[in-house]
Design a protein around this motif. Sequence first.
Motif, PDB file in Angstrom:
ATOM      1  N   GLU A 243      42.276  45.761  42.901  1.00 28.54           N
ATOM      2  CA  GLU A 243      41.377  45.330  41.996  1.00 28.54           C
ATOM      3  C   GLU A 243      40.328  45.608  41.778  1.00 28.54           C
ATOM      4  O   GLU A 243      39.924  45.443  40.486  1.00 28.54           O
ATOM      5  CB  GLU A 243      40.954  43.665  42.939  1.00 28.54           C
ATOM      6  CG  GLU A 243      42.229  42.657  43.273  1.00 28.54           C
ATOM      7  CD  GLU A 243      41.859  41.570  44.099  1.00 28.54           C
ATOM      8  OE1 GLU A 243      42.915  40.856  44.286  1.00 28.54           O
ATOM      9  OE2 GLU A 243      40.893  41.615  44.704  1.00 28.54           O
TER      10      GLU A 243
ATOM     11  N   LEU B 237      41.247  47.661  38.656  1.00 27.78           N
ATOM     12  CA  LEU B 237      41.601  46.891  37.460  1.00 27.78           C
ATOM     13  C   LEU B 237      40.301  46.147  36.887  1.00 27.78           C
ATOM     14  O   LEU B 237      40.239  46.146  35.561  1.00 27.78           O
ATOM     15  CB  LEU B 237      42.491  45.817  37.836  1.00 27.78           C
ATOM     16  CG  LEU B 237      43.942  46.554  38.279  1.00 27.78           C
ATOM     17  CD1 LEU B 237      44.943  45.506  38.692  1.00 27.78           C
ATOM     18  CD2 LEU B 237      44.650  47.274  37.031  1.00 27.78           C
TER      19      LEU B 237
ATOM     20  N   GLN C 140      38.321  48.262  34.170  1.00 25.52           N
ATOM     21  CA  GLN C 140      39.112  48.420  32.961  1.00 25.52           C
ATOM     22  C   GLN C 140      38.566  47.878  31.660  1.00 25.52           C
ATOM     23  O   GLN C 140      38.196  46.619  32.144  1.00 25.52           O
ATOM     24  CB  GLN C 140      40.678  48.507  33.257  1.00 25.52           C
ATOM     25  CG  GLN C 140      41.215  49.377  34.199  1.00 25.52           C
ATOM     26  CD  GLN C 140      40.627  50.796  34.434  1.00 25.52           C
ATOM     27  OE1 GLN C 140      40.711  51.417  33.317  1.00 25.52           O
ATOM     28  NE2 GLN C 140      40.078  51.233  35.571  1.00 25.52           N
TER      29      GLN C 140
ATOM     30  N   VAL D   6      39.071  43.568  30.942  1.00 24.12           N
ATOM     31  CA  VAL D   6      39.499  42.794  32.041  1.00 24.12           C
ATOM     32  C   VAL D   6      38.300  42.093  32.428  1.00 24.12           C
ATOM     33  O   VAL D   6      37.200  42.709  32.921  1.00 24.12           O
ATOM     34  CB  VAL D   6      39.797  43.524  33.187  1.00 24.12           C
ATOM     35  CG1 VAL D   6      40.259  42.739  34.451  1.00 24.12           C
ATOM     36  CG2 VAL D   6      41.211  44.633  32.868  1.00 24.12           C
TER      37      VAL D   6
ATOM     38  N   VAL E 164      40.536  39.585  38.067  1.00 24.94           N
ATOM     39  CA  VAL E 164      41.858  40.024  38.452  1.00 24.94           C
ATOM     40  C   VAL E 164      42.177  39.651  39.727  1.00 24.94           C
ATOM     41  O   VAL E 164      41.114  39.666  40.734  1.00 24.94           O
ATOM     42  CB  VAL E 164      41.872  41.529  38.068  1.00 24.94           C
ATOM     43  CG1 VAL E 164      41.201  42.193  39.260  1.00 24.94           C
ATOM     44  CG2 VAL E 164      43.400  42.087  38.410  1.00 24.94           C
TER      45      VAL E 164
ATOM     46  N   VAL F 216      45.042  40.527  42.915  1.00 25.98           N
ATOM     47  CA  VAL F 216      46.232  41.368  43.122  1.00 25.98           C
ATOM     48  C   VAL F 216      47.149  40.493  44.350  1.00 25.98           C
ATOM     49  O   VAL F 216      46.468  40.336  45.291  1.00 25.98           O
ATOM     50  CB  VAL F 216      46.191  42.748  43.336  1.00 25.98           C
ATOM     51  CG1 VAL F 216      47.300  43.686  43.909  1.00 25.98           C
ATOM     52  CG2 VAL F 216      45.475  43.336  42.085  1.00 25.98           C
TER      53      VAL F 216
ATOM     54  N   ALA G 135      49.715  41.769  39.352  1.00 24.45           N
ATOM     55  CA  ALA G 135      48.361  41.471  39.148  1.00 24.45           C
ATOM     56  C   ALA G 135      48.404  40.551  38.336  1.00 24.45           C
ATOM     57  O   ALA G 135      48.967  40.441  37.040  1.00 24.45           O
ATOM     58  CB  ALA G 135      47.827  42.813  38.703  1.00 24.45           C
TER      59      ALA G 135
ATOM     60  N   VAL H 146      45.660  38.903  35.661  1.00 23.33           N
ATOM     61  CA  VAL H 146      44.488  39.443  34.970  1.00 23.33           C
ATOM     62  C   VAL H 146      44.272  38.167  34.041  1.00 23.33           C
ATOM     63  O   VAL H 146      44.788  37.614  33.198  1.00 23.33           O
ATOM     64  CB  VAL H 146      44.858  40.492  34.228  1.00 23.33           C
ATOM     65  CG1 VAL H 146      43.539  41.076  33.321  1.00 23.33           C
ATOM     66  CG2 VAL H 146      45.235  41.907  35.295  1.00 23.33           C
TER      67      VAL H 146
ATOM     68  N   LEU I 135      46.807  49.606  32.404  1.00 21.45           N
ATOM     69  CA  LEU I 135      46.160  49.237  33.637  1.00 21.45           C
ATOM     70  C   LEU I 135      46.819  50.065  34.844  1.00 21.45           C
ATOM     71  O   LEU I 135      46.268  50.271  35.878  1.00 21.45           O
ATOM     72  CB  LEU I 135      46.415  47.702  33.767  1.00 21.45           C
ATOM     73  CG  LEU I 135      45.620  46.982  32.861  1.00 21.45           C
ATOM     74  CD1 LEU I 135      45.967  45.383  32.822  1.00 21.45           C
ATOM     75  CD2 LEU I 135      44.166  47.124  32.963  1.00 21.45           C
TER      76      LEU I 135
ATOM     77  N   VAL J 220      45.396  52.604  38.086  1.00 18.09           N
ATOM     78  CA  VAL J 220      45.604  52.340  39.244  1.00 18.09           C
ATOM     79  C   VAL J 220      46.368  53.686  40.150  1.00 18.09           C
ATOM     80  O   VAL J 220      46.186  54.162  41.127  1.00 18.09           O
ATOM     81  CB  VAL J 220      46.474  51.368  39.581  1.00 18.09           C
ATOM     82  CG1 VAL J 220      46.676  51.183  41.142  1.00 18.09           C
ATOM     83  CG2 VAL J 220      45.871  49.982  39.309  1.00 18.09           C
TER      84      VAL J 220
ATOM     85  N   VAL K 158      52.786  42.227  35.833  1.00 17.27           N
ATOM     86  CA  VAL K 158      51.369  41.842  35.114  1.00 17.27           C
ATOM     87  C   VAL K 158      51.466  40.548  34.448  1.00 17.27           C
ATOM     88  O   VAL K 158      52.284  40.360  33.720  1.00 17.27           O
ATOM     89  CB  VAL K 158      50.515  43.185  34.161  1.00 17.27           C
ATOM     90  CG1 VAL K 158      49.376  42.431  33.755  1.00 17.27           C
ATOM     91  CG2 VAL K 158      50.263  44.123  35.324  1.00 17.27           C
TER      92      VAL K 158
END
Length: 341
Positions: free
Chosen positions: A256, A259, A262, A265, A268, A270, A284, A286, A300, A304, A317
């Motif tokens: 998380e 993400l 990014q 975003v 988020v 997970v 995930a 988002v 994304l 990771v 996702v």
Amino acid sequence: MVAALPGGRELGVLRGWEVGAAVAVGTSGSAGEPKVVLLSAAALVASAESTHARLGGPGTWLLALPTTHIAGLQVLVRSLVAGTEPGLMDLATGFRASGFATAARPVLARPGPHYTALVPTQLARLVATEGPGLAAIREFDAVLIGGAATPPSLLARARDAGVRVVTTYGMSETSGGCVYDGVPLDGVRVRLAADRRIELAGPVLALGYQHGEPFGEWFRTGDLGRFTDDGRLEVVGRADDVIISGGENVSPTEVERVLAAQPGVHEVCVVGIPDQEWGQVVAAAVVPDDLGSPPDPDALGAAVRDAVGRYAMPKRVVFLPELPVRGPGKVDRRVVARSFE
């Protein structure tokens, strides 16, 4: 002794060690079935006094959280200890930046330090745009943030905007936050068990759970942690949230954090979802800044992979307008997992 609980439930007559309880607080049930935590007046006051000592002395508080949860209740306790009258925000129609600004105005007009406590979702709404809410929160001497993990990107955005954010870690069992910005409050002790579980001790500890045994010297949490190079506690997620995918242990919190940093975003969550081949796979949910133009899922996943490892890349996702929450603003991971069904 009888204590009222949310939803009209009652504790009934307390027994033995339980009679020392001044307050009964229901937990959110993040680790299973909700429980009732019994707190003594001494623990609540110890927490309030330690908080004031850390922040710079007693002051005037703005209550912007329900008092059925420990974070809101502690605003009232701190106000009693400080001998000040708290400001009250009307939450009947939900939390709005404009309502926060209105409630903050008389609080900020009083002499001395000014404090408030929020959950990350509330902070995000206040710093989302320039306006009266952001202008008001900038004026507080300290803004305690807890109740759920705060994305690093949100902390950076708030601090860059001039908000004096103090991250807190704690729970109902510790009279609320007992570790501020990774440093335990005075009298609070922190250690990590062999399995990296965080264990806490000190005068803020609750008596125990209703119908359970009293707590001992140390309370074993359901959270995993580590100490940074400068000795601060860092919470890396809940032990029961760890995703085991293909034999690899994946920390949702670690994914998380990557993400959330990014572009595009906003929030988020997970989770692990069942998979016949891998046992579980990383998924995930988002919340993008712009739902009509979400970030590229492949980008994304690549972020990771580079930061954590290929084994932690989300296999699924989904983009949502908002994350489901429960209690004082915690993301409901069980509801999030169902969004992948």
